[in-house]
Design an enzyme around this catalytic site. Structure first.
Site, PDB file in Angstrom:
ATOM      1  N   TRP A   1      -8.881   1.990  -0.386  1.00 20.77           N
ATOM      2  CA  TRP A   1      -9.204   0.996   0.654  1.00 20.77           C
ATOM      3  C   TRP A   1     -10.572   0.351   0.428  1.00 20.77           C
ATOM      4  CZ3 TRP A   1      -5.745  -1.474   3.033  1.00 20.77           C
ATOM      5  CH2 TRP A   1      -4.559  -0.868   3.460  1.00 20.77           C
TER       6      TRP A   1
ATOM      7  N   GLN B   1       4.801   0.314   2.104  1.00 23.59           N
ATOM      8  CA  GLN B   1       4.116  -0.617   3.003  1.00 23.59           C
ATOM      9  C   GLN B   1       4.021  -1.968   2.299  1.00 23.59           C
ATOM     10  OE1 GLN B   1       2.360   0.136   6.401  1.00 23.59           O
ATOM     11  NE2 GLN B   1       4.363   1.015   6.016  1.00 23.59           N
TER      12      GLN B   1
ATOM     13  N   TRP C   1      -3.071  -7.355   3.026  1.00 24.85           N
ATOM     14  CA  TRP C   1      -2.424  -6.502   4.014  1.00 24.85           C
ATOM     15  C   TRP C   1      -2.016  -7.339   5.238  1.00 24.85           C
ATOM     16  CZ3 TRP C   1      -3.003  -4.991   9.058  1.00 24.85           C
ATOM     17  CH2 TRP C   1      -2.357  -3.804   9.443  1.00 24.85           C
TER      18      TRP C   1
ATOM     19  N   ARG D   1      -0.308   8.451  13.700  1.00 23.94           N
ATOM     20  CA  ARG D   1       0.591   7.779  12.739  1.00 23.94           C
ATOM     21  C   ARG D   1       1.033   8.638  11.559  1.00 23.94           C
ATOM     22  NH1 ARG D   1      -4.317   4.923  12.580  1.00 23.94           N
ATOM     23  NH2 ARG D   1      -5.563   5.259  10.705  1.00 23.94           N
ATOM     24  N   ASP D   2       1.978   8.058  10.847  1.00 26.62           N
ATOM     25  CA  ASP D   2       2.459   8.514   9.535  1.00 26.62           C
ATOM     26  C   ASP D   2       3.275   9.801   9.610  1.00 26.62           C
ATOM     27  OD1 ASP D   2       0.895   6.343   8.862  1.00 26.62           O
ATOM     28  OD2 ASP D   2      -0.786   7.536   8.131  1.00 26.62           O
TER      29      ASP D   2
ATOM     30  N   ASN E   1       0.852  -1.188   0.000  1.00 28.41           N
ATOM     31  CA  ASN E   1       0.000   0.000   0.000  1.00 28.41           C
ATOM     32  C   ASN E   1       0.888   1.238   0.000  1.00 28.41           C
ATOM     33  OD1 ASN E   1      -0.349  -1.415   2.813  1.00 28.41           O
ATOM     34  ND2 ASN E   1      -0.830   0.661   3.358  1.00 28.41           N
ATOM     35  N   ASP E   2       0.838   2.110   0.964  1.00 29.52           N
ATOM     36  CA  ASP E   2       1.431   3.448   0.863  1.00 29.52           C
ATOM     37  C   ASP E   2       2.900   3.477   0.427  1.00 29.52           C
ATOM     38  OD1 ASP E   2      -0.825   3.470   2.420  1.00 29.52           O
ATOM     39  OD2 ASP E   2       0.090   4.460   4.136  1.00 29.52           O
TER      40      ASP E   2
ATOM     41  N   PHE F   1       4.615   0.837  10.191  1.00 28.54           N
ATOM     42  CA  PHE F   1       3.630   1.588   9.416  1.00 28.54           C
ATOM     43  C   PHE F   1       4.307   2.746   8.679  1.00 28.54           C
ATOM     44  CE2 PHE F   1      -0.910   0.620  11.172  1.00 28.54           C
ATOM     45  CZ  PHE F   1      -0.728  -0.725  10.913  1.00 28.54           C
ATOM     46  N   SER F   2       3.496   3.583   8.044  1.00 27.52           N
ATOM     47  CA  SER F   2       4.033   4.599   7.131  1.00 27.52           C
ATOM     48  C   SER F   2       4.890   5.646   7.825  1.00 27.52           C
ATOM     49  CB  SER F   2       2.890   5.273   6.382  1.00 27.52           C
ATOM     50  OG  SER F   2       2.416   4.364   5.421  1.00 27.52           O
TER      51      SER F   2
ATOM     52  N   GLU G   1      -4.875  10.606   7.420  1.00 22.46           N
ATOM     53  CA  GLU G   1      -3.668   9.789   7.421  1.00 22.46           C
ATOM     54  C   GLU G   1      -2.607  10.444   6.520  1.00 22.46           C
ATOM     55  OE1 GLU G   1      -5.443   5.326   8.076  1.00 22.46           O
ATOM     56  OE2 GLU G   1      -5.365   5.988   6.003  1.00 22.46           O
TER      57      GLU G   1
HETATM   58  C1  FRU Z   1      -2.781   4.495   4.958  1.00 22.64           C
HETATM   59  C2  FRU Z   1      -2.443   3.680   6.184  1.00 22.64           C
HETATM   60  C3  FRU Z   1      -1.553   4.467   7.107  1.00 22.64           C
HETATM   61  C4  FRU Z   1      -0.826   3.390   7.862  1.00 22.64           C
HETATM   62  C5  FRU Z   1      -0.644   2.336   6.796  1.00 22.64           C
HETATM   63  C6  FRU Z   1      -0.652   0.939   7.324  1.00 22.64           C
HETATM   64  O1  FRU Z   1      -3.128   3.738   3.850  1.00 22.64           O
HETATM   65  O2  FRU Z   1      -3.631   3.275   6.833  1.00 22.64           O
HETATM   66  O3  FRU Z   1      -2.247   5.366   7.937  1.00 22.64           O
HETATM   67  O4  FRU Z   1       0.390   3.836   8.386  1.00 22.64           O
HETATM   68  O5  FRU Z   1      -1.694   2.512   5.879  1.00 22.64           O
HETATM   69  O6  FRU Z   1      -0.325   0.028   6.325  1.00 22.64           O
END
Ligand code: FRU
Length: 530
Positions: free
Chosen positions: A331, A70, A78, A190-191, A53-54, A110-111, A243
């Site tokens: 998502w 990710q 996931w 996060r992130d 993902n990200d 995570f991100s 996010e």
């Molecule tokens: C965004 C997210 C982030 C998180 C990551 C987890 O797509 O939900 O907020 O860090 O993916 O994989």
């Protein structure tokens, strides 16, 4: 049959190698995968196998662009979030390397972001080849990421900010023994995106409080100790979780020397096309606080398609351009997209600027110029009716990966545009503009769409043509469409899964005649099989 057996054998060895690489670092990169599967993007980054993902940690350092992402090393859904890693000399040709930061002790990675610590502010930078006494501080890479524990001591998830450093150009990272560096005892926090703020000569971090619809800013002198600066939000769209924030300064097109800051916040769900998307705020950042130029309820979207999420911009691009890319998925249905043995990938990299539209500044996105190296077999024509264009196009095939530049004068027509990846049964993705000053991408008849009820749809963005002429710049790949309108102040990014052998291109106009002032189409070479 023999090819199928070869493909399966290669896949099995890739899986085994991947597992081995996780256990032992410093091994050579993954061998090239087939990269010729149905729907496999030919000039967008995708990992050889498994889920992504990200995009994370986008940074330029020592002759290489780094893309971390990710990644689930163990499957195509996931889970086990780890930072995958790829490098590129030019943002177009990516080489996948072994995963950079693995999940460990029940803490998923995570991100987050990566910075170049030029002056060894962290104390982590060492020249690994020099004898201990002669060690000189050199620049190194420091990653700042969210550690996610699914079940912490109180039984709830815990998200904290952590750092890891690399003295071998991002090939391996060491997690800091003093982690976490920020712990607010929160389940949703996060992130982190970190950048050097030249004005105050210190590091700044934007990090998200998803449920509160806030971005919190922190500062540090050494990347290890962080203190809070200010909060931004709630503002703009607040229907979903906030996010992956980002904060950067951009030039304004046509106003030399003028700049303004952009705070980008990804939101899920709550985007205009449904599910996840990117909103942004334009304003000022003084090193402590971001102030919004617009009223708090103003909503601005970077991309009105369905597949542009978790954008992040590159740090330290040598010529000062601000370039970002996003996860090209949503998502709503990311888990169901019909690709194998990988799932998920990135948009093309896009250069960002601001443009004044009326009395408002808008973000613009332009495909990076590096993509032009993929062009071949140019086709061009000027001043055509729809019928004349279609007569010319009927004899041609552009394959599955191509780029289109077109200027359309709507005339009296209510809508006009181009259908890509067509066949004779009218299966196509339609890209067009309407007399209501809109750009749209319609993927309701684009091919496979039944995997998720949220997939089919028509996505619309505001777009005012210049003097009645709409300029569109379109990137088609095996499973995606990216459309930039005007100077890129409008963009729509949509995945599509056409049935195979849909290679046609044709124009349409409704309720009147549109004119195609100019048309250029290039086939694009593969950047993944060369
Ligand atoms: C965004 C997210 C982030 C998180 C990551 C987890 O797509 O939900 O907020 O860090 O993916 O994989």
């Amino acid at each position: 049959m023999q090819r199928a057996i070869q493909a399966l054998t290669l896949l099995a060895s890739l899986l085994m190698l991947q597992a081995a690489l996780l256990a032992q670092k410093n091994l050579p990169a993954l061998p090239p995968a087939l990269f010729d599967e149905p729907y496999r993007p030919q000039y967008h980054f995708t990992p050889a196998i498994n889920w992504t993902n990200d995009p994370n940690g986008a940074v330029y350092f020592d002759g290489e662009y780094h893309l971390f992402y990710q990644y689930n090393p163990f499957g195509d859904q996931w889970g086990h979030m780890t930072w995958g890693h790829a490098v590129s000399p030019d943002l177009v040709h990516w080489q996948q390397l072994p995963p950079a930061i693995p999940e460990e002790n029940g803490i998923m990675i995570f991100s987050g972001s990566v910075v170049v610590d030029r002056n060894n502010s962290s104390g982590f930078c060492k020249n690994p080849n020099a004898p201990v006494l002669e060690q000189q501080a050199v620049a190194c890479l420091v990653a700042i990421y969210t550690g996610h524990t699914e079940k912490s001591t109180n039984g709830e998830p815990l998200q904290t900010q952590n750092i890891a450093y690399s003295n071998d150009r991002g090939r391996t990272f060491t997690k800091y023994a003093g982690n976490p560096v920020i712990d607010l005892h929160l389940s949703d926090f996060r992130d982190p995106k970190v950048f050097w703020h030249a004005g105050t000569k210190r590091w700044a971090m934007v990090v998200s409080l998803p449920k509160e619809h806030k971005v919190r800013l922190f500062t540090s002198k050494n990347l290890r100790e962080w203190g809070p600066l200010s909060d931004f939000g709630p503002a703009g769209a607040t229907d979903g979780f906030w996010e992956c924030p980002d904060l950067f300064e951009l030039p304004i097109i046509g106003e030399p020397g003028k700049k303004r800051w952009v705070l980008s916040v990804n939101i899920n769900p709550g985007a205009p096309a449904g599910g996840s998307g990117n909103q942004y705020f334009v304003g000022q950042f003084d090193g402590t606080r971001f102030t919004n130029d617009n009223p708090p309820d103003k909503k601005l979207w970077a991309d009105d398609g369905k597949d542009f999420y978790a954008s992040t911009s590159f740090s330290d691009v040598p010529d000062g351009r601000r370039i970002w890319m996003a996860w090209m998925s949503n998502w709503d249905y990311a888990r169901d997209v019909p690709t194998s043995p990988w799932r998920g990938g990135m948009t093309i990299p896009r250069e960002l600027s601001l443009k004044r539209l009326g009395n408002e500044l808008r973000l613009t996105q332009q495909p990076v110029v590096e993509l032009e190296q993929l062009r071949e077999n140019a086709f061009s024509a000027d001043n055509l009716s729809v019928e004349a264009a279609n007569r010319l196009l009927a004899q041609r095939s552009f394959g599955e990966s191509y780029e289109v530049e077109v200027a359309l004068a709507l005339g009296k027509s209510s809508s006009a545009g181009i259908k890509v990846r067509t066949d004779k049964q009218n299966e196509a993705t339609s890209i067009g503009v309407t007399s209501k000053s809109e750009l749209f991408v319609d993927r309701t008849k684009s091919g496979v769409g039944s995997m998720n009820a949220n997939f089919p749809g028509r996505h619309v963005a505001p777009m005012v043509p210049d003097a009645g002429v709409a300029r569109l710049h379109i990137f088609v790949d095996r499973s995606s469409i990216e459309v930039f309108g005007g100077d890129g102040e409008t963009a729509i990014t949509d995945l599509t899964f056409p049935y195979l052998e849909r290679h046609g291109v044709e124009f349409f106009s409704e309720d009147g005649n549109a004119t195609i002032q100019y048309l250029k189409i290039w086939k694009l070479k593969s950047a993944v099989r060369y």
